[in-house]
Write an enzyme that holds these catalytic residues in place. Sequence first.
Site, PDB file in Angstrom:
ATOM      1  N   CYS A 192      20.998  47.890  18.618  1.00 41.86           N
ATOM      2  CA  CYS A 192      20.462  48.103  19.967  1.00 41.86           C
ATOM      3  C   CYS A 192      19.007  48.575  19.970  1.00 41.86           C
ATOM      4  O   CYS A 192      18.271  48.303  20.920  1.00 41.86           O
ATOM      5  CB  CYS A 192      21.341  49.098  20.721  1.00 41.86           C
ATOM      6  SG  CYS A 192      23.054  48.521  20.880  1.00 41.86           S
ATOM      7  N   LEU A 235      33.921  20.434   7.259  1.00 47.56           N
ATOM      8  CA  LEU A 235      33.546  21.117   8.497  1.00 47.56           C
ATOM      9  C   LEU A 235      34.759  21.555   9.316  1.00 47.56           C
ATOM     10  O   LEU A 235      34.680  22.486  10.096  1.00 47.56           O
ATOM     11  CB  LEU A 235      32.668  20.218   9.369  1.00 47.56           C
ATOM     12  CG  LEU A 235      31.168  20.256   9.105  1.00 47.56           C
ATOM     13  CD1 LEU A 235      30.460  19.193   9.926  1.00 47.56           C
ATOM     14  CD2 LEU A 235      30.606  21.630   9.442  1.00 47.56           C
ATOM     15  N   GLY A 236      35.884  20.835   9.140  1.00 51.09           N
ATOM     16  CA  GLY A 236      37.065  21.181   9.907  1.00 51.09           C
ATOM     17  C   GLY A 236      37.026  20.670  11.338  1.00 51.09           C
ATOM     18  O   GLY A 236      36.053  20.049  11.762  1.00 51.09           O
ATOM     19  N   TYR A 289      29.959  24.122  28.018  1.00 49.34           N
ATOM     20  CA  TYR A 289      28.946  24.702  27.144  1.00 49.34           C
ATOM     21  C   TYR A 289      28.021  23.615  26.587  1.00 49.34           C
ATOM     22  O   TYR A 289      26.790  23.710  26.684  1.00 49.34           O
ATOM     23  CB  TYR A 289      29.564  25.492  25.969  1.00 49.34           C
ATOM     24  CG  TYR A 289      28.520  25.664  24.895  1.00 49.34           C
ATOM     25  CD1 TYR A 289      27.514  26.605  25.063  1.00 49.34           C
ATOM     26  CD2 TYR A 289      28.450  24.797  23.798  1.00 49.34           C
ATOM     27  CE1 TYR A 289      26.480  26.715  24.139  1.00 49.34           C
ATOM     28  CE2 TYR A 289      27.423  24.900  22.881  1.00 49.34           C
ATOM     29  CZ  TYR A 289      26.440  25.855  23.052  1.00 49.34           C
ATOM     30  OH  TYR A 289      25.413  25.937  22.171  1.00 49.34           O
ATOM     31  N   TRP A 344      17.328  21.264  14.526  1.00 51.85           N
ATOM     32  CA  TRP A 344      17.629  20.766  15.874  1.00 51.85           C
ATOM     33  C   TRP A 344      16.720  21.400  16.916  1.00 51.85           C
ATOM     34  O   TRP A 344      16.767  21.052  18.079  1.00 51.85           O
ATOM     35  CB  TRP A 344      19.109  21.003  16.227  1.00 51.85           C
ATOM     36  CG  TRP A 344      19.595  22.373  15.905  1.00 51.85           C
ATOM     37  CD1 TRP A 344      19.495  23.478  16.691  1.00 51.85           C
ATOM     38  CD2 TRP A 344      20.268  22.775  14.707  1.00 51.85           C
ATOM     39  NE1 TRP A 344      20.055  24.552  16.064  1.00 51.85           N
ATOM     40  CE2 TRP A 344      20.546  24.151  14.846  1.00 51.85           C
ATOM     41  CE3 TRP A 344      20.665  22.119  13.539  1.00 51.85           C
ATOM     42  CZ2 TRP A 344      21.197  24.888  13.846  1.00 51.85           C
ATOM     43  CZ3 TRP A 344      21.319  22.850  12.557  1.00 51.85           C
ATOM     44  CH2 TRP A 344      21.586  24.213  12.706  1.00 51.85           C
ATOM     45  N   CYS A 347      16.674  45.723  20.310  1.00 56.37           N
ATOM     46  CA  CYS A 347      16.999  44.740  21.355  1.00 56.37           C
ATOM     47  C   CYS A 347      15.916  44.657  22.420  1.00 56.37           C
ATOM     48  O   CYS A 347      15.539  45.669  23.026  1.00 56.37           O
ATOM     49  CB  CYS A 347      18.331  45.094  22.007  1.00 56.37           C
ATOM     50  SG  CYS A 347      18.825  43.895  23.251  1.00 56.37           S
ATOM     51  N   CYS A 363      20.602  46.891  29.683  1.00 53.02           N
ATOM     52  CA  CYS A 363      21.964  46.999  29.156  1.00 53.02           C
ATOM     53  C   CYS A 363      22.631  48.263  29.675  1.00 53.02           C
ATOM     54  O   CYS A 363      22.107  49.367  29.506  1.00 53.02           O
ATOM     55  CB  CYS A 363      21.941  47.007  27.627  1.00 53.02           C
ATOM     56  SG  CYS A 363      23.594  46.839  26.917  1.00 53.02           S
ATOM     57  N   ASP A 375      28.376  30.574  25.576  1.00 49.34           N
ATOM     58  CA  ASP A 375      29.128  30.448  24.330  1.00 49.34           C
ATOM     59  C   ASP A 375      29.563  31.858  23.928  1.00 49.34           C
ATOM     60  O   ASP A 375      29.447  32.794  24.717  1.00 49.34           O
ATOM     61  CB  ASP A 375      28.260  29.798  23.239  1.00 49.34           C
ATOM     62  CG  ASP A 375      27.233  30.769  22.715  1.00 49.34           C
ATOM     63  OD1 ASP A 375      26.747  31.601  23.496  1.00 49.34           O
ATOM     64  OD2 ASP A 375      26.927  30.727  21.509  1.00 49.34           O
ATOM     65  N   GLU A 387      25.108  20.386  18.234  1.00 54.36           N
ATOM     66  CA  GLU A 387      25.981  21.203  19.084  1.00 54.36           C
ATOM     67  C   GLU A 387      27.452  21.005  18.736  1.00 54.36           C
ATOM     68  O   GLU A 387      28.221  21.952  18.725  1.00 54.36           O
ATOM     69  CB  GLU A 387      25.737  20.897  20.560  1.00 54.36           C
ATOM     70  CG  GLU A 387      24.407  21.392  21.089  1.00 54.36           C
ATOM     71  CD  GLU A 387      24.214  22.890  20.886  1.00 54.36           C
ATOM     72  OE1 GLU A 387      25.210  23.643  20.851  1.00 54.36           O
ATOM     73  OE2 GLU A 387      23.063  23.322  20.748  1.00 54.36           O
TER      74      GLU A 387
END
Length: 336
Positions: A204, A85-86, A125, A27, A207, A213, A143, A40
């Site tokens: 971290c 997939l539910g 979202y 995607w 990151c 942060c 999200d 999505e």
Amino acid sequence: MLATDHPEAFQQALITWFQKTAKDYPWRQTSDPWLILVSEIMLQQTQVKTVLDKGFYTNFTTKYPTPQSLAIAPEEEILSAWEGLGYYRRVRNLQKAAQAICEIHSGSFPTSHADILQLPGIGQYTAGAVASFAYNDSQALVDANVARIFARIFDYHQKVDSSKGSKQLWHWASELVSPSNPRAYNSALMELGQQICTNKSPQCTKCPIQQWCTTNTPEQLPKKKERKKTVQIEEHCLLAVHANEILLHQADSSARRSGMWKLPERPLHLLENLPLLSKSTYAITHHKVTLYIYQASQVPSPQKNEAWHDIQQLEALPIPSPFRKVLNTLLEDLFC
DNA sequence: TAGTCGTGGCG
DNA sequence: TCGCCAAGACT
């Protein structure tokens, strides 16, 4: 230092990291809004690994490459494509969205965030995701990944799933979204949450936005409301096979897993003297279900929403995963 | 607002 | 084995 003090540097650090490490999800190789929408919806509350490894995205987009193709498909067919997939309401709403695109938008996918948000099954979202990924429109999104990252970089200790917390997160998201490359920026943010700023053990040291942060206790964030406790329940079902057919029950439109077929339930007192064929457990929302299957001793007559089905045709029926597994096992035993 | 909706991965 | 949780939305 706060990210909001230097938005451009923050955005650029994320985008640079992303362009270096990005995965090539299918995607991400398209700007077709329909294909992006399908991804999505599939990915809502569902891990990338599940969607990719079992071929759901490829199979579904091959079968329904356009809104038009999904809009006219029969209900059982789309449920089958979604089987495993539910959250089956997602594919029902996706079809309603496809129909709205055909009828309200004359078949062409809406291009504005506001119009996308109006489609069934699309919330804040998903509207932000489709607008930014398909059209490179500078729209914010939040999200679970973004919520976790923002709670940590701003050392935010309020509950993120409260209305106050949600409002704060969306405020930060709007403030920080890149005006020039929202597609890469939003992708980067989510990818960071998935790969580095993970729920259990954030890495971290790797990151790219560590300098912005402000938390010392990332593993304790984000804070959320307490979860409902799991409730144990039992489900007692009948396996009735007659003349190469099996009796199944279809959940009606108001029920859980509506449209899906499963073995018919009966009150325990009608079953407890029959041979027990199978005992298994599965989880659904906050329930833990113990599923008992009994062998019918005579040919039952179908009750409401029940029907006989050719055993050879079961593959084409939409059947929820726990029952698909039990049926595969039991029917294999029966014929071997 | 809180409850509900599926399934599988993972520590 | 168990509980948490994942590219949320709807009622």
